[in-house]
Design an enzyme around this catalytic site. Structure first.
Site, PDB file in Angstrom:
ATOM      1  CG  HIS A  61      14.316  21.690   8.373  1.00 17.32           C
ATOM      2  ND1 HIS A  61      13.671  22.574   9.255  1.00 17.32           N
ATOM      3  CD2 HIS A  61      15.740  22.057   8.463  1.00 17.32           C
ATOM      4  CE1 HIS A  61      14.674  23.538   9.835  1.00 17.32           C
ATOM      5  NE2 HIS A  61      15.788  22.948   9.168  1.00 17.32           N
ATOM      6  CG  HIS A 115      18.105  25.177   5.236  1.00 15.84           C
ATOM      7  ND1 HIS A 115      17.709  26.378   5.956  1.00 15.84           N
ATOM      8  CD2 HIS A 115      18.239  24.063   6.361  1.00 15.84           C
ATOM      9  CE1 HIS A 115      17.733  26.191   7.214  1.00 15.84           C
ATOM     10  NE2 HIS A 115      17.453  24.813   7.597  1.00 15.84           N
TER      11      HIS A 115
END
Ligand code: TQI
Ligand code: CA
Ligand code: ZN
Length: 474
Positions: free
Chosen positions: A215, A219
């Protein structure tokens, strides 16, 4: 809604602790995002924002508070942060993935990373492999490649930190904030910090490092959150799947490909079926719940699952496994194999049946084969091998025979002393006899009939039980 959330999430810990009225250093990364947000929605100007006397910030915040119907404190107090946390009216919510304001991305396809320090919660090797696997998730669907550096400044610097750690986004002890990542760019941009007050694990309890890292790397590569709840970038933490079953959602793939495009098709493997006989009706059904495998191996980054006269070939690039006749790749090989493994240091796959074995490279069966398995150092009592797997880091091959296993040194070409040992002593939870073994993502996958065990060699425990055909996406 993107920029709003960035400010909130990135700034929440720091802003509640340090109101923006001058007490905060102006050069910390969160400020850039706060600035972007204020610029975008409250026509705030860069130059004034950076001034020593930060009263313009305070008045901007007051302006925003007025607009939001809050008490005009000029501080990012909890009620301001709470309200900002809610989706912003008037900002169209298009659904699906989002990127950062200005869609920052890496302007190159080769990206470096460095693991600066480690958590005590996991063995180092497990951290390395979780990070590697998390990067591979993105590597598989983009032209991006990642390589690891052991010193110096990498694009993505990865560290475990507690509390205040120098970027004015302090961590908050167990729970809440788990990690943070900066969008692509120079310096601290792209970096990922994990909160070492979390209990990092690779199983279902605690906080899963692989999932969190995957995850955060989203970003670091330029993706913001998605409102599709099946996506990796959905901002709710859930441990859903094991490493073997994890897959990106279409939304994640669309998101990352909107920045970097598709992978360059297809790394030439130099391995192609030499004939294209279409499989006959008695072909094994990949989704048969009772499906077991004869042998499993990797081959130049792909996976090969052997069954009777056939093999499924699963590439990193496509989720679909292709079915071929073994003879289409290697006409001289037998069917119903016993074991197979890839000796990656020699770019070869070793294939075993009965007392014999073959070495293949690409489509070629190498000269001098088949050889007798006893030339590897097995005693005459061993008539066949059940399963074999090569461990890349140690350059050792494990051979499983009945309830025992042997370890072969691929560098020195000899069987290690002290073997055989009992499988149950060193691989607790693995039942003989083993049909096939695969090493992938830092785990061993043991196949026993239609059941597959994911085994963490560092923690020496079974981390998941799966159906054998889970790799074929059944
Ligand atoms: N950390 C947030 C997150 O990663 C905060 C954050 C860091 C952030 N960098 C960001 C937000 C850049 C937006 C843009 O979302 S977290 C999850 C999830 C967190 C949350 O600690 O709350 C995961 C970390 F999505 F599951 F909620 C990892 Cl997987
Ligand atoms: Ca925390
Ligand atoms: Zn996030």
């Amino acid at each position: 809604m993107g920029p709003l959330l960035i400010l909130v999430v990135l700034c929440l810990p720091v802003c509640s602790a340090y109101p923006l009225n001058g007490a905060v250093r102006q050069d910390h990364p969160g400020m850039d995002l706060a600035q972007q947000y204020l610029e975008k929605y409250y026509s705030f100007k860069k130059n004034v924002f950076r001034r020593k006397d930060s009263s313009p910030v305070v008045s901007k915040i007051r302006e925003m508070q007025k607009f939001l119907g809050l008490k005009m404190t000029g501080k990012l107090d909890s009620s301001t942060m709470d309200l900002m946390h809610k989706p912003r009216c008037g900002v169209p919510d298009v659904g699906g993935f989002t990127t950062f304001p200005g869609s920052p991305k890496w302007r190159k396809n080769h990206i470096t990373y460095r693991i600066v320090n480690y958590t005590q919660d996991l063995p180092r090797e497990s951290v390395d492999s979780a990070i590697e696997r998390a990067l591979r998730v993105w590597e598989e669907v983009t032209p991006l490649t990642f390589s690891r550096m052991s010193e110096g400044e990498a694009d993505i610097m990865i560290s475990f930190e507690v509390g205040e750690h120098g970027d004015f986004l302090p961590f908050d002890g167990p729970g809440q904030s788990l990690a943070h990542a900066y969008p692509p760019g120079p310096g601290f941009y792209g970096d990922v910090h994990f909160d070492d007050d979390e209990k990092w694990t690779l199983g279902p309890s605690g906080i899963n490092l692989f999932l969190t890292a995957a995850h955060e790397f989203g970003h670091s590569l330029g993706l913001y959150h998605s409102d599709k709840n099946e996506s990796l970038m959905y901002p709710i933490y859930r441990v859903s799947t094991s490493a073997a079953q994890f897959h990106l959602s279409q939304d994640d793939i669309d998101g990352i490909q909107s920045l970097y495009g598709e992978p360059e098709r297809q790394k030439n493997l130099g391995v192609v079926p030499v004939s294209s006989v279409s499989p006959r009706p008695e072909t094994p059904a990949k989704c048969d719940p009772a499906l077991s495998f004869d042998a499993v191996s990797t081959l130049r980054g792909e996976f090969l699952f052997f069954k009777d006269r056939y093999l499924w070939r699963k590439s990193r690039w496509s989720p679909e496994a292709e079915l071929h006749l073994i003879s289409a790749f290697w006409p001289s090989l037998p069917s119903s194999l016993d074991a197979a493994y890839e000796a990656r240091n020699k770019d070869s796959v070793l294939i075993f049946k009965g007392g014999q074995f073959w070495a293949v490279r690409g489509n070629e069966v190498q000269a001098g084969y088949p050889k007798r398995i006893h030339t590897l150092g097995f005693p005459p009592s061993v008539k066949k091998i059940d399963a074999a797997v090569f461990e890349e880091e140690k350059k050792k091959t494990y051979f499983f025979v009945g309830d025992k296993y042997w370890r072969f040194d691929e560098t020195r070409h000899i069987m290690d002393k002290g073997f055989p040992r009992l499988i149950r002593d060193d691989f607790p939870g693995i039942e003989p006899q083993v049909d096939a073994v695969l090493q992938a993502f830092g785990y061993f996958y043991f196949f026993h009939g239609s059941t597959q065990y994911e085994f963490d060699p560092n923690a020496r425990t079974v981390t998941h039980m799966l159906k054998s055909n889970s790799w074929l996406l059944c």
